[in-house]
Design a protein around this motif. Structure first.
Motif, PDB file in Angstrom:
ATOM      1  N   MET A  15     -82.398 -11.587 -51.192  1.00 43.00           N
ATOM      2  CA  MET A  15     -83.484 -11.279 -52.105  1.00 43.00           C
ATOM      3  C   MET A  15     -82.620 -11.112 -53.675  1.00 43.00           C
ATOM      4  O   MET A  15     -81.640 -10.694 -53.439  1.00 43.00           O
ATOM      5  CB  MET A  15     -84.207 -10.001 -51.781  1.00 43.00           C
ATOM      6  N   SER A  16     -83.391 -11.566 -54.401  1.00 46.46           N
ATOM      7  CA  SER A  16     -82.725 -11.619 -55.703  1.00 46.46           C
ATOM      8  C   SER A  16     -82.661 -10.043 -56.192  1.00 46.46           C
ATOM      9  O   SER A  16     -83.501  -9.286 -55.922  1.00 46.46           O
ATOM     10  CB  SER A  16     -83.417 -12.452 -56.817  1.00 46.46           C
ATOM     11  N   THR A  17     -81.899  -9.740 -57.123  1.00 49.72           N
ATOM     12  CA  THR A  17     -81.821  -8.523 -58.053  1.00 49.72           C
ATOM     13  C   THR A  17     -83.371  -8.621 -58.494  1.00 49.72           C
ATOM     14  O   THR A  17     -83.960  -7.152 -58.413  1.00 49.72           O
ATOM     15  CB  THR A  17     -80.845  -8.605 -59.100  1.00 49.72           C
ATOM     16  N   LYS A  18     -84.008  -9.393 -59.155  1.00 50.18           N
ATOM     17  CA  LYS A  18     -85.172  -9.056 -59.840  1.00 50.18           C
ATOM     18  C   LYS A  18     -86.125  -8.943 -58.857  1.00 50.18           C
ATOM     19  O   LYS A  18     -86.890  -7.904 -59.140  1.00 50.18           O
ATOM     20  CB  LYS A  18     -85.517 -10.326 -60.449  1.00 50.18           C
ATOM     21  N   LYS A  40     -85.779  -7.383 -55.876  1.00 54.26           N
ATOM     22  CA  LYS A  40     -85.488  -5.909 -55.696  1.00 54.26           C
ATOM     23  C   LYS A  40     -86.066  -5.067 -56.473  1.00 54.26           C
ATOM     24  O   LYS A  40     -86.635  -3.884 -56.073  1.00 54.26           O
ATOM     25  CB  LYS A  40     -83.917  -5.805 -55.388  1.00 54.26           C
ATOM     26  N   ILE A  41     -86.009  -5.256 -57.680  1.00 52.96           N
ATOM     27  CA  ILE A  41     -86.529  -4.314 -58.680  1.00 52.96           C
ATOM     28  C   ILE A  41     -87.811  -4.167 -58.638  1.00 52.96           C
ATOM     29  O   ILE A  41     -88.476  -3.131 -58.536  1.00 52.96           O
ATOM     30  CB  ILE A  41     -85.911  -4.758 -59.937  1.00 52.96           C
ATOM     31  N   ILE A  42     -88.500  -5.542 -58.590  1.00 48.60           N
ATOM     32  CA  ILE A  42     -90.101  -5.643 -58.373  1.00 48.60           C
ATOM     33  C   ILE A  42     -90.690  -4.832 -57.179  1.00 48.60           C
ATOM     34  O   ILE A  42     -91.744  -3.953 -57.292  1.00 48.60           O
ATOM     35  CB  ILE A  42     -90.610  -6.816 -58.434  1.00 48.60           C
ATOM     36  N   GLN A  43     -90.098  -5.065 -56.065  1.00 49.14           N
ATOM     37  CA  GLN A  43     -90.398  -4.422 -54.687  1.00 49.14           C
ATOM     38  C   GLN A  43     -90.215  -3.064 -54.897  1.00 49.14           C
ATOM     39  O   GLN A  43     -91.116  -2.325 -54.176  1.00 49.14           O
ATOM     40  CB  GLN A  43     -89.790  -5.110 -53.594  1.00 49.14           C
ATOM     41  N   SER A  57     -83.535   1.083 -55.918  1.00 48.65           N
ATOM     42  CA  SER A  57     -83.191  -0.564 -55.774  1.00 48.65           C
ATOM     43  C   SER A  57     -81.848  -0.899 -55.243  1.00 48.65           C
ATOM     44  O   SER A  57     -81.441  -1.882 -54.968  1.00 48.65           O
ATOM     45  CB  SER A  57     -83.802  -1.154 -56.854  1.00 48.65           C
ATOM     46  N   GLY A  58     -80.914  -0.082 -55.829  1.00 49.86           N
ATOM     47  CA  GLY A  58     -79.636  -0.180 -55.807  1.00 49.86           C
ATOM     48  C   GLY A  58     -78.973  -1.314 -56.819  1.00 49.86           C
ATOM     49  O   GLY A  58     -78.106  -1.859 -56.408  1.00 49.86           O
ATOM     50  N   THR A  59     -79.776  -1.491 -57.739  1.00 45.63           N
ATOM     51  CA  THR A  59     -79.364  -2.564 -58.689  1.00 45.63           C
ATOM     52  C   THR A  59     -78.631  -1.954 -60.102  1.00 45.63           C
ATOM     53  O   THR A  59     -79.192  -0.822 -60.369  1.00 45.63           O
ATOM     54  CB  THR A  59     -80.598  -3.216 -59.218  1.00 45.63           C
ATOM     55  N   PRO A  60     -77.903  -2.567 -60.972  1.00 45.36           N
ATOM     56  CA  PRO A  60     -77.452  -2.060 -61.832  1.00 45.36           C
ATOM     57  C   PRO A  60     -78.459  -1.781 -62.898  1.00 45.36           C
ATOM     58  O   PRO A  60     -79.641  -2.568 -63.269  1.00 45.36           O
ATOM     59  CB  PRO A  60     -76.434  -3.223 -62.433  1.00 45.36           C
ATOM     60  N   GLY A  80     -78.296  -2.400 -66.127  1.00 47.90           N
ATOM     61  CA  GLY A  80     -78.554  -3.422 -67.184  1.00 47.90           C
ATOM     62  C   GLY A  80     -79.414  -4.419 -66.572  1.00 47.90           C
ATOM     63  O   GLY A  80     -80.202  -5.332 -67.150  1.00 47.90           O
ATOM     64  N   SER A  81     -79.648  -4.722 -65.244  1.00 44.42           N
ATOM     65  CA  SER A  81     -80.390  -5.960 -64.654  1.00 44.42           C
ATOM     66  C   SER A  81     -81.791  -5.606 -64.959  1.00 44.42           C
ATOM     67  O   SER A  81     -82.713  -6.381 -65.065  1.00 44.42           O
ATOM     68  CB  SER A  81     -80.272  -5.893 -63.034  1.00 44.42           C
ATOM     69  N   LEU A  82     -82.181  -4.214 -64.839  1.00 45.29           N
ATOM     70  CA  LEU A  82     -83.776  -3.940 -65.085  1.00 45.29           C
ATOM     71  C   LEU A  82     -84.010  -4.354 -66.377  1.00 45.29           C
ATOM     72  O   LEU A  82     -85.127  -4.732 -66.601  1.00 45.29           O
ATOM     73  CB  LEU A  82     -84.020  -2.380 -64.867  1.00 45.29           C
ATOM     74  N   TYR A  83     -83.239  -3.919 -67.550  1.00 49.13           N
ATOM     75  CA  TYR A  83     -83.324  -4.253 -69.045  1.00 49.13           C
ATOM     76  C   TYR A  83     -83.435  -5.687 -69.122  1.00 49.13           C
ATOM     77  O   TYR A  83     -83.927  -6.295 -70.089  1.00 49.13           O
ATOM     78  CB  TYR A  83     -82.837  -3.482 -69.684  1.00 49.13           C
ATOM     79  N   TYR A  84     -82.331  -6.509 -68.314  1.00 44.75           N
ATOM     80  CA  TYR A  84     -82.367  -7.900 -68.443  1.00 44.75           C
ATOM     81  C   TYR A  84     -83.723  -8.674 -68.173  1.00 44.75           C
ATOM     82  O   TYR A  84     -84.230  -9.524 -69.212  1.00 44.75           O
ATOM     83  CB  TYR A  84     -81.189  -8.295 -67.588  1.00 44.75           C
ATOM     84  N   TYR A  85     -84.292  -8.320 -66.875  1.00 47.56           N
ATOM     85  CA  TYR A  85     -85.267  -8.785 -66.434  1.00 47.56           C
ATOM     86  C   TYR A  85     -86.613  -8.341 -67.092  1.00 47.56           C
ATOM     87  O   TYR A  85     -87.754  -9.017 -67.273  1.00 47.56           O
ATOM     88  CB  TYR A  85     -85.566  -8.735 -65.113  1.00 47.56           C
ATOM     89  N   PHE A  86     -86.614  -7.023 -67.403  1.00 47.69           N
ATOM     90  CA  PHE A  86     -87.782  -6.367 -67.997  1.00 47.69           C
ATOM     91  C   PHE A  86     -87.447  -5.696 -69.469  1.00 47.69           C
ATOM     92  O   PHE A  86     -87.307  -4.530 -69.371  1.00 47.69           O
ATOM     93  CB  PHE A  86     -88.517  -5.421 -67.170  1.00 47.69           C
TER      94      PHE A  86
END
Length: 187
Positions: free
Chosen positions: A1-4, A6-9, A32-35, A37-43
């Protein structure tokens, strides 16, 4: 599952369980266990943008259930009865199925969240149109199909709202029991 994904789910699950205001971005990142920066990168536009993606994700799950139920039977009553059985089963068996429906997510957000409201509205229209199309393919005229699809949608959303508030499936079971009246043909 992609990082994006994981964040959405994770956002979808938390928004369903806690609502818009009680769900924070830091909690979504943590669970979500994601960085961060990933949240702000995708959203990059923040919480409302993520909530829209989560609403679309939740909606697609509902659409998948509707389509699977329609594939189950050509008879709209049997298909919708099957759909309701699955909703009730999901509420009883899967914690992730419990929570606020999309309409309450839109209602709980602030009026200035026009994009979230529009996205939620669009998803609800998609559900209703699927049912309307099924009814028209089963011989209902467009006006009757639209009326019944609207009424069914209202009954299910109301049943889900009450089931969530009461933490019991009785309201959804009542909706399921009265479906046959909705699909009775007028002579």
């Amino acid at each position: 599952m992609s990082t994006k994904d994981k964040i959405i789910q994770t956002a979808a699950l938390l928004l369903r369980k806690q609502g818009y205001h009680a769900t924070g971005l830091n909690q979504i990142i943590r669970e979500s266990g994601t960085p961060k920066g990933s949240l702000y990168y995708y959203f990059p536009n923040g919480k409302e943008e993520l909530a829209i993606a989560a609403a679309e994700y939740m909606s697609q799950r509902v659409i998948d259930q509707i389509e699977a139920s329609f594939a189950y039977s050509d008879d709209p009553y049997v298909a919708v009865d099957h759909f309701m059985t699955n909703i009730i089963r999901g509420f009883l068996e899967q914690e992730s199925e419990r929570g606020i429906p999309i309409v309450l997510l839109a209602a709980e957000s602030k009026p200035e969240h026009t994009k979230l409201h529009a996205a939620c509205k669009q998803e609800m229209i998609r559900w209703q149109e699927l049912v309307k199309e099924k009814l028209m393919n089963s011989g209902y005229d467009e006006i009757k199909a639209d009326e019944r699809a609207s009424l069914l949608h209202s009954m299910v959303i109301g049943g889900l709202s009450m089931t969530t508030a009461l933490k019991q499936t009785t309201p959804l079971e009542h909706v399921k029991c009265y479906l046959r009246h909705l699909f009775m043909r007028e002579e």
